[in-house]
Design a protein around this motif. Structure first.
Motif, short mmCIF file in Angstrom:
data_model
loop_
_atom_site.label_atom_id
_atom_site.label_comp_id
_atom_site.label_asym_id
_atom_site.label_seq_id
_atom_site.Cartn_x
_atom_site.Cartn_y
_atom_site.Cartn_z
N GLY B 155 -63.69 -64.59 19.94
CA GLY B 155 -62.31 -64.51 19.47
C GLY B 155 -61.87 -63.06 19.45
O GLY B 155 -62.61 -62.18 19.87
N THR B 156 -60.66 -62.82 18.96
CA THR B 156 -60.16 -61.45 18.87
C THR B 156 -60.74 -60.82 17.62
O THR B 156 -60.74 -61.41 16.55
N VAL B 157 -61.20 -59.57 17.77
CA VAL B 157 -61.92 -58.92 16.68
C VAL B 157 -61.62 -57.42 16.72
O VAL B 157 -61.46 -56.86 17.80
N THR B 158 -61.52 -56.79 15.56
CA THR B 158 -61.31 -55.34 15.55
C THR B 158 -62.63 -54.65 15.84
O THR B 158 -63.66 -55.03 15.29
N HIS B 166 -58.75 -63.95 15.13
CA HIS B 166 -58.61 -65.35 15.45
C HIS B 166 -59.74 -65.78 16.36
O HIS B 166 -59.87 -65.29 17.47
N ALA B 167 -60.59 -66.67 15.87
CA ALA B 167 -61.61 -67.30 16.70
C ALA B 167 -61.31 -68.78 16.66
O ALA B 167 -61.83 -69.51 15.82
N PRO B 168 -60.43 -69.24 17.57
CA PRO B 168 -59.86 -70.58 17.42
C PRO B 168 -60.90 -71.69 17.38
O PRO B 168 -60.78 -72.62 16.60
N ASN B 169 -61.96 -71.56 18.19
CA ASN B 169 -62.90 -72.66 18.27
C ASN B 169 -63.92 -72.66 17.13
O ASN B 169 -64.64 -73.62 16.92
N LEU B 170 -63.97 -71.55 16.38
CA LEU B 170 -64.73 -71.53 15.13
C LEU B 170 -63.79 -71.87 13.96
O LEU B 170 -64.23 -72.02 12.83
N GLU B 171 -62.49 -71.93 14.27
CA GLU B 171 -61.46 -72.11 13.25
C GLU B 171 -61.49 -71.01 12.20
O GLU B 171 -61.32 -71.25 11.02
N TRP B 172 -61.72 -69.78 12.66
CA TRP B 172 -61.65 -68.62 11.78
C TRP B 172 -60.32 -67.92 12.03
O TRP B 172 -59.92 -67.71 13.19
N ARG B 173 -59.67 -67.50 10.97
CA ARG B 173 -58.47 -66.69 11.07
C ARG B 173 -58.58 -65.57 10.06
O ARG B 173 -58.79 -65.84 8.88
N ASN B 174 -58.45 -64.34 10.55
CA ASN B 174 -58.44 -63.21 9.64
C ASN B 174 -59.65 -63.17 8.72
O ASN B 174 -59.51 -62.95 7.52
N ILE B 223 -65.98 -73.65 25.44
CA ILE B 223 -64.94 -74.48 24.84
C ILE B 223 -63.62 -73.72 24.98
O ILE B 223 -62.60 -74.25 25.40
N GLY B 224 -63.65 -72.42 24.69
CA GLY B 224 -62.50 -71.56 24.97
C GLY B 224 -62.68 -70.88 26.31
O GLY B 224 -63.74 -70.95 26.94
N VAL B 225 -61.62 -70.23 26.76
CA VAL B 225 -61.67 -69.47 28.02
C VAL B 225 -61.31 -68.02 27.70
O VAL B 225 -60.31 -67.75 27.04
N GLY B 226 -62.17 -67.12 28.11
CA GLY B 226 -61.94 -65.71 27.80
C GLY B 226 -61.92 -64.88 29.06
O GLY B 226 -62.38 -65.31 30.11
N GLY B 227 -61.38 -63.68 28.94
CA GLY B 227 -61.33 -62.77 30.08
C GLY B 227 -61.60 -61.35 29.65
O GLY B 227 -61.36 -60.97 28.50
N GLY B 228 -62.11 -60.57 30.58
CA GLY B 228 -62.31 -59.15 30.35
C GLY B 228 -61.94 -58.43 31.63
O GLY B 228 -62.22 -58.92 32.73
N VAL B 229 -61.28 -57.28 31.49
CA VAL B 229 -60.75 -56.58 32.66
C VAL B 229 -61.35 -55.18 32.72
O VAL B 229 -61.34 -54.45 31.73
N ILE B 230 -61.88 -54.81 33.87
CA ILE B 230 -62.36 -53.45 34.11
C ILE B 230 -61.33 -52.75 34.98
O ILE B 230 -61.02 -53.21 36.08
#
Lengths: 414, 414
Positions: B155-158, B166-174, B223-230
């Motif tokens: 998910g998105t993490v600092t 937000h880690a939608p598939n873990l159902e974590w928010r903040n 379960i989710g789809v993620g991307g990373g860009v170089i």
């Protein structure tokens, strides 16, 4: 794979000269104290760098332009008024602009020409540019030195050779435009090329609404729709210089057919043709027909307003995709998309609320272009100034040698 | 706005130490001659750098591992076998992996745990990781020194605090996951965080299928789809570290509803849930149910094959959008998308032919992940090694001091 090679002591001075010149080019007038602070170097090093750039005829020290401060004004370092200039060219679907732009970003002279929308060949445009470049040289003092020409094209183009891979709205494919143009220009002038939206992004980042932001996106709407991306303070070029083709990103696989051969591209929802269609107009896109819709929308005519708002929805979806992928600090819109953002901000923001991931959405700013319709032109100048800023020593022609060189070049062109 | 500040002579040595260590970390064994060439420095400078990194306990010189050359083998510089290690943690929706990874990228030890798919809290996962970290320390020689922990999250993490936005598939928010985890770990260990796909991109760039490419995209399907860009050899992080959310880019505004609140996101076409739905399965996504569809597709079962090919179409459209925007040299697919690319390359390539601009499309390569399912885990290790590679002098703990420090840290954890 490797990061840039190890720094060698002998390269540092030249690198620092470029950094200092870049500061002055971008901000116009800076005190030595400001330069000392920005570059993190000591005063004597700054003094030596200023002296060397002065000898190269690039900067001088003078009393600042403004007069706000009481007491004796301290001197500032500034681009030299008769320093080298760049020639910026903006080729668009129905116009060509050629301008001389000074170190510091001032437009010294410019020529605007309207062209027929259809059937303009690379030869027509090259002839026009060559004639304007000749006129520009003739209009400037003989001592003026040119760093080269930066050309903005409305399509994908190779950065050095200037081969236009595809300029759909000019109906050019694989045109050796760079070669055609260079043959018509004075010998020995460096000519470089960039996509109009990429150069617009560069200029907005350096001098416009994205100034001070390290991560930015610029979108511009004309007949085509283009994009330019700034990542970590630098223009994203991609593997071959073709990055930023936002206009042909997909918004709906079953959407309207696009001239690129696909369907549902961003351009079919937010380009000027889409604006006219969605506003119920049946005329072809032109400066006049688009201006008419914008005037009507501003005056509250329902069809025109509905059209602008529908484009706003498409623009919001496009920006949401870019925010999810790139997490930029700011998105800048230019051309007709500046008007769309202005008149349908609610639609744009609503699509972002629905479709962009929350943290990236919360922090992104939406702004209209700070350089108005000149973003791509100024970007062309920045392109031409690039080699000088990267290495002033290796690139600058000292004043005393420049006169003769330019004279020869100008004669060759006549 | 400014480029990185002016280079100061006193910073060069430390920078060069980092460059040399990075080469050896990445490529394992290099001769002094190879290092001299890669870094563009003279032999005596390389000798001094090698000596300093040897004193820091980071590298040593030895006879090369391979034995292909005749005659007396020349010595190579290599990461020290008992040099510092990183702890890599990969948190996924239904599993946690914790591993010790050596300088040079070798996995020294690892623990894999499966977790229930639903209702896992940050506390559960932090407890699991802390216990595994304790076991790792206990299993390694007392002289082993850790550079820190790099945690991959779905998910998105600092990046520093480890707040999971937000880690939608873990159902974590903040969730203040970073704080919860750090409280349970030995004091004084640096812990850093990254999105799983971003770290996967980093690892594939450094050691996998994107090695040697400066502009690359990594897409991973779970379960989710993620991307990373170089971009230009560096991970694109965006303004707040949230870049790369390819899974929530739009493919169709009226498409299937997505758990993010929008419709028609990439994830609803190419995620594992979509794969099962399109293959006519009614079971929820799990390792087993996805593996079953893949097995069936490989065996030629029509429903499964149809499902994989439909996902291939969505994948092709997604990649076309990324090719138009980013013009990467290579696109790497991992997780279930590696299988999809393998089994439906024709569908993917066809969508690219139709929807991607020609020059960027012509040059892009499509590849499956070089590190298999370990991309994100290895990326976590690279994250933890980052500070050491950026400044070995300021970061490395010399061997004689490390023992005591680690002993204290381990005791604190018990």
């Amino acid at each position: 794979v490797a990061r840039t090679g190890a720094a060698r002591p002998e390269e540092i001075r030249r690198h620092n000269l470029g950094l200092l010149l870049e500061q002055v080019h971008r901000d116009g007038e800076l005190t030595r104290a400001e330069l000392t602070q920005r570059l993190g170097l000591n005063r004597s090093t700054i003094g030596a760098l200023v002296a060397e750039l002065t000898d190269l005829g690039l900067i001088d020290e003078r009393v600042p332009t403004g007069n706000e401060r009481a007491g004796r004004p301290s001197h500032v370092v500034a681009p030299r008024a008769d320093g080298p200039f760049a020639i910026a060219v903006e080729v668009d679907v129905d116009s060509v602009v050629t301008a001389a732009v000074s170190l510091g970003g001032e437009v010294l002279a410019r020529y605007d020409h309207t062209l027929p929308v259809n059937g303009t060949t690379p030869y027509d445009i090259a002839e026009r540019i060559a004639a304007d470049v000749e006129d520009l040289f003739a209009s400037l003092p003989l001592s003026a030195r040119s760093v080269g020409i930066g050309v903005s094209t409305p399509g994908t183009v190779t950065p050095t050779g200037g081969r236009v891979e595809h300029a759909p709205n000019l109906e050019w494919r694989n045109e050796p435009f760079g070669t055609i143009l260079t043959e018509r220009l004075p010998q020995g002038i460096a000519v470089s090329f960039g996509n109009d939206a990429n150069l617009g992004a560069l200029a907005e980042h350096l001098r416009g609404a994205a100034r001070g932001f390290h991560d930015a996106v610029y979108l511009t709407g004309k007949i085509g729709v283009g994009g330019g991306v700034i990542v970590d303070g630098k223009l994203l070029s991609g593997a071959g210089g073709f990055a930023g083709e936002v206009g042909h990103m997909l918004l709906d696989p079953l959407g309207p057919p696009c001239h690129c051969g696909s369907r549902g591209c961003v351009e079919t929802y937010v380009g000027e043709q889409a604006l006219l269609r969605l506003a119920g107009r049946t005329v072809p896109p032109s400066r006049e027909s688009v201006a008419e819709v914008v005037r009507a929308a501003r005056a509250g005519e329902p069809d025109a307003l509905r059209g602008v708002r529908a484009v706003g929805v498409g623009l919001g979806r496009t920006i949401a995709n870019l925010v999810n992928l790139l997490n930029p600090q700011v998105v800048i819109t230019g051309g007709s998309l500046a008007t769309v953002l202005e008149l349908s901000r609610a639609e744009v923001e609503h699509e972002l609320d629905v479709r962009a991931m929350s943290e990236a959405r919360r922090t992104v700013q939406l702004r209209t272009a700070g350089l108005g319709d000149n973003s791509s032109l100024i970007g062309g100048a920045e392109l031409a100034f690039g080699p000088l800023l990267a290495d002033p020593v290796g690139t600058a022609v000292p004043p005393e040698r420049a006169d003769r060189r330019l004279e020869r070049a100008t004669r060759a062109a006549i």
